[in-house]
Scaffold this motif. Structure first.
Motif, PDB file in Angstrom:
ATOM      1  N   TYR A  34      -5.939  -2.133  -6.309  1.00 28.60           N
ATOM      2  CA  TYR A  34      -5.044  -2.597  -5.240  1.00 28.60           C
ATOM      3  C   TYR A  34      -3.589  -2.597  -5.693  1.00 28.60           C
ATOM      4  N   ASP A  43      -1.923  -3.355  -2.150  1.00 27.61           N
ATOM      5  CA  ASP A  43      -1.968  -4.672  -1.515  1.00 27.61           C
ATOM      6  C   ASP A  43      -1.960  -5.730  -2.607  1.00 27.61           C
ATOM      7  N   LYS A  46      -4.397  -8.750  -2.222  1.00 27.93           N
ATOM      8  CA  LYS A  46      -5.787  -8.446  -2.578  1.00 27.93           C
ATOM      9  C   LYS A  46      -5.939  -8.264  -4.088  1.00 27.93           C
TER      10      LYS A  46
END
Length: 121
Positions: A34, A43, A46
């Motif tokens: 991630y 992300d 995440k």
């Protein structure tokens, strides 16, 4: 195998299944994926989630990753806590990071000394 071949999408599927089954290494790898956007969209939330899961499960590299990110955000108190825990788990890189934090004035001599002694045991 999928990692070596650069098939990160396939790798993500396997890691995600393993993480759901409680595999801490899989959580660590998902955090990295991630962060880098390997097989998934980048992300940070995440990535942080998966590193937290792995760190809670005792994974010292995930603990280090959390420490690095906390330092990037300027949260040095949290950074130091993560590094100390990773050092206590026997992760030598954490001791080196603590040394740098000590030299920058973010960790006390006492805390650095205790972490170093714990690592040496």
């Amino acid at each position: 195998r999928c990692w070596k071949e650069g098939n990160f999408s396939e790798c993500f599927k396997y890691m995600n299944q393993a993480a759901k089954g409680g595999d801490m290494e899989a959580h660590q790898q998902l955090g990295h994926m991630y962060l880098q956007g390997e097989g998934v969209e980048e992300d940070m939330k995440k990535a942080f989630y998966h590193w937290e899961e792995a760190a809670i499960g005792g994974h010292p590299i995930a603990r280090m990753s959390l420490g690095v990110i906390e330092g990037d955000y300027g949260r040095h108190d949290r950074q130091i806590k993560h590094f100390i825990i990773a050092a206590n788990q026997g992760w030598g890189v954490a001791v080196e990071q603590l040394k740098m934090c000590y030299e920058e004035g973010h960790v006390s001599k006492h805390d650095f000394g205790e972490a170093l002694r714990a690592y040496q045991r």
